[in-house]
Write a protein that holds these residues in place. Structure first.
Motif, PDB file in Angstrom:
ATOM      1  N   ILE A 135      -0.065  -5.554   9.254  1.00  0.00           N
ATOM      2  CA  ILE A 135       0.405  -4.370   8.530  1.00  0.00           C
ATOM      3  C   ILE A 135       1.778  -4.012   9.059  1.00  0.00           C
ATOM      4  O   ILE A 135       1.983  -3.890  10.263  1.00  0.00           O
ATOM      5  CB  ILE A 135      -0.567  -3.188   8.696  1.00  0.00           C
ATOM      6  CG1 ILE A 135      -1.899  -3.503   8.017  1.00  0.00           C
ATOM      7  CG2 ILE A 135       0.039  -1.910   8.107  1.00  0.00           C
ATOM      8  CD1 ILE A 135      -2.929  -2.411   8.146  1.00  0.00           C
TER       9      ILE A 135
ATOM     10  N   THR B 256       3.806   0.581   2.696  1.00  0.00           N
ATOM     11  CA  THR B 256       3.235  -0.201   3.783  1.00  0.00           C
ATOM     12  C   THR B 256       2.845  -1.579   3.257  1.00  0.00           C
ATOM     13  O   THR B 256       2.120  -1.680   2.263  1.00  0.00           O
ATOM     14  CB  THR B 256       1.994   0.497   4.377  1.00  0.00           C
ATOM     15  OG1 THR B 256       2.389   1.773   4.890  1.00  0.00           O
ATOM     16  CG2 THR B 256       1.383  -0.331   5.491  1.00  0.00           C
TER      17      THR B 256
ATOM     18  N   LYS C 208       5.115  -1.433   8.828  1.00  0.00           N
ATOM     19  CA  LYS C 208       5.565  -0.108   8.391  1.00  0.00           C
ATOM     20  C   LYS C 208       7.041   0.143   8.679  1.00  0.00           C
ATOM     21  O   LYS C 208       7.687   0.872   7.943  1.00  0.00           O
ATOM     22  CB  LYS C 208       4.739   0.978   9.078  1.00  0.00           C
ATOM     23  CG  LYS C 208       3.276   0.974   8.667  1.00  0.00           C
ATOM     24  CD  LYS C 208       2.532   2.103   9.347  1.00  0.00           C
ATOM     25  CE  LYS C 208       1.072   2.117   8.935  1.00  0.00           C
ATOM     26  NZ  LYS C 208       0.305   3.198   9.594  1.00  0.00           N
TER      27      LYS C 208
ATOM     28  N   LYS D 189       0.948  -5.115   3.641  1.00  0.00           N
ATOM     29  CA  LYS D 189      -0.181  -5.784   4.303  1.00  0.00           C
ATOM     30  C   LYS D 189      -0.136  -7.266   3.947  1.00  0.00           C
ATOM     31  O   LYS D 189      -0.109  -7.626   2.767  1.00  0.00           O
ATOM     32  CB  LYS D 189      -1.508  -5.173   3.862  1.00  0.00           C
ATOM     33  CG  LYS D 189      -2.711  -5.800   4.559  1.00  0.00           C
ATOM     34  CD  LYS D 189      -4.007  -5.119   4.139  1.00  0.00           C
ATOM     35  CE  LYS D 189      -5.207  -5.745   4.850  1.00  0.00           C
ATOM     36  NZ  LYS D 189      -6.480  -5.101   4.437  1.00  0.00           N
TER      37      LYS D 189
ATOM     38  N   GLN E  77      -1.869 -11.147   4.610  1.00  0.00           N
ATOM     39  CA  GLN E  77      -3.057 -11.864   5.050  1.00  0.00           C
ATOM     40  C   GLN E  77      -2.817 -13.365   4.904  1.00  0.00           C
ATOM     41  O   GLN E  77      -2.223 -13.818   3.920  1.00  0.00           O
ATOM     42  CB  GLN E  77      -4.290 -11.459   4.236  1.00  0.00           C
ATOM     43  CG  GLN E  77      -4.747 -10.032   4.496  1.00  0.00           C
ATOM     44  CD  GLN E  77      -5.959  -9.654   3.670  1.00  0.00           C
ATOM     45  OE1 GLN E  77      -6.192 -10.229   2.609  1.00  0.00           O
ATOM     46  NE2 GLN E  77      -6.734  -8.698   4.154  1.00  0.00           N
TER      47      GLN E  77
ATOM     48  N   TYR F 196       6.685  -3.407  10.769  1.00  0.00           N
ATOM     49  CA  TYR F 196       5.621  -3.591  11.741  1.00  0.00           C
ATOM     50  C   TYR F 196       4.858  -2.275  11.877  1.00  0.00           C
ATOM     51  O   TYR F 196       5.375  -1.218  11.603  1.00  0.00           O
ATOM     52  CB  TYR F 196       6.155  -4.046  13.117  1.00  0.00           C
ATOM     53  CG  TYR F 196       6.940  -3.009  13.842  1.00  0.00           C
ATOM     54  CD1 TYR F 196       6.311  -2.116  14.708  1.00  0.00           C
ATOM     55  CD2 TYR F 196       8.309  -2.882  13.652  1.00  0.00           C
ATOM     56  CE1 TYR F 196       7.023  -1.162  15.381  1.00  0.00           C
ATOM     57  CE2 TYR F 196       9.029  -1.926  14.311  1.00  0.00           C
ATOM     58  CZ  TYR F 196       8.372  -1.078  15.187  1.00  0.00           C
ATOM     59  OH  TYR F 196       9.100  -0.110  15.858  1.00  0.00           O
TER      60      TYR F 196
ATOM     61  N   SER G 154      -4.493 -10.812   9.711  1.00  0.00           N
ATOM     62  CA  SER G 154      -4.032  -9.721   8.855  1.00  0.00           C
ATOM     63  C   SER G 154      -2.960  -8.938   9.599  1.00  0.00           C
ATOM     64  O   SER G 154      -3.096  -8.664  10.797  1.00  0.00           O
ATOM     65  CB  SER G 154      -5.201  -8.800   8.487  1.00  0.00           C
ATOM     66  OG  SER G 154      -4.776  -7.753   7.653  1.00  0.00           O
TER      67      SER G 154
ATOM     68  N   MET H  53       0.837  -1.197   0.000  1.00  0.00           N
ATOM     69  CA  MET H  53       0.000   0.000   0.000  1.00  0.00           C
ATOM     70  C   MET H  53       0.875   1.252   0.000  1.00  0.00           C
ATOM     71  O   MET H  53       2.051   1.206   0.369  1.00  0.00           O
ATOM     72  CB  MET H  53      -0.919  -0.016   1.222  1.00  0.00           C
ATOM     73  CG  MET H  53      -1.843  -1.235   1.282  1.00  0.00           C
ATOM     74  SD  MET H  53      -3.025  -1.197   2.650  1.00  0.00           S
ATOM     75  CE  MET H  53      -1.925  -1.299   4.052  1.00  0.00           C
TER      76      MET H  53
END
Length: 266
Positions: free
Chosen positions: A252, A241, A254, A243, A245, A266, A250, A237
């Protein structure tokens, strides 16, 4: 004061000792010697006092200089702290401007699309016509009657020179600018479902970002590859970032950390 009294006592004792040694018969001589010694001691006292006064004056000057330097150091320290605060504020403001400029550049590029591994020369003399003809064939969501509206399309960089014998040469990437960024999103989505091949080489499609954002995103691709090997579905993203799954979980990421067996975010 104690040294002065001690010196006076020593001088008096010295003159008394002279008088005793000479005796009564030499009273006049003793008196003369006492006067000479008194003058000598007086001159010595004056010189000593002058020397002491000079030393005291030098010490006073040193104390005054030290006090002045101390005040100057305090002022410099205060000025330095103020400058450090101003530098920090300026850096924060500059970083905010850089981030804003980067975001604006990324927005200006959001209609752009990059194609990698498209063999050199397959497009003939007109890249735009080649893409408008072939994109509906690669992605049936578009039709020949309604292909994506491409404003410009060309390869990046100067033409390749002839490769050395026995060595291949990677094709230059293609950049195209679409009229609508929604067409870009559709192309990227369809490419993730099924990536077409041209001349036996699978194409790679990617959004076009500023150099700053591209550098931030570059380390993510290896991490996403490792995550997919471990069974995760990975998404990247904006701006950088990740993501992940898997099942009902899920994640995310960073910032760089070691997590889930990955050197990720993280």
């Amino acid at each position: 004061m104690r040294n002065t009294r001690k010196g006076t006592a020593i001088k008096q004792a010295a003159m008394s000792e002279v008088s005793r040694e000479l005796g009564v018969e030499n009273t006049a001589l003793a008196k003369t010697i006492e006067e000479i010694m008194a003058k000598y001691f007086r001159d010595a006292d004056e010189k000593s006092e002058a020397r002491n006064n000079r030393l005291e004056k030098r010490l006073d000057n040193m104390h005054a200089t030290l006090a002045r330097h101390t005040d100057e150091l305090k002022t410099l320290r205060s000025d330095t702290l103020q400058l450090q605060e101003r530098v920090s504020q300026t850096e924060a403001h500059l970083q905010a401007l850089v981030d804003k400029t980067t975001e604006m550049e990324d927005r200006a590029r959001r209609d752009n699309l990059l194609i990698f591994n498209l063999k050199e020369g397959v497009e003939g003399s007109n890249m735009m016509s080649y893409l408008m003809e072939n994109i509906p064939r690669w992605f049936p969501v578009f039709t020949a009657a309604h292909p994506p509206e491409i404003m410009r399309a060309h390869r990046l960089g100067p033409p390749r020179t002839a490769p050395a014998p026995g060595r291949g040469q990677r094709a230059r990437p293609v950049i195209l600018k679409l009229l609508r960024y929604t067409d870009r999103d559709v192309l990227l989505r369809e490419a993730r479902k099924k990536n077409p091949e041209v001349a036996g080489i699978q194409l790679t499609w990617a959004a076009d970002y500023s150099e700053t954002t591209s550098k931030r995103r570059k380390p993510c691709y290896k991490i996403m590859h490792e995550a997919r090997i471990q069974g995760f579905t990975a998404f990247l993203m904006y701006p950088a970032t990740i993501k992940l799954q898997r099942g009902g979980d899920s994640f995310i990421f960073k910032e760089p950390v070691s997590k889930l067996g990955l050197i990720g975010y993280y």
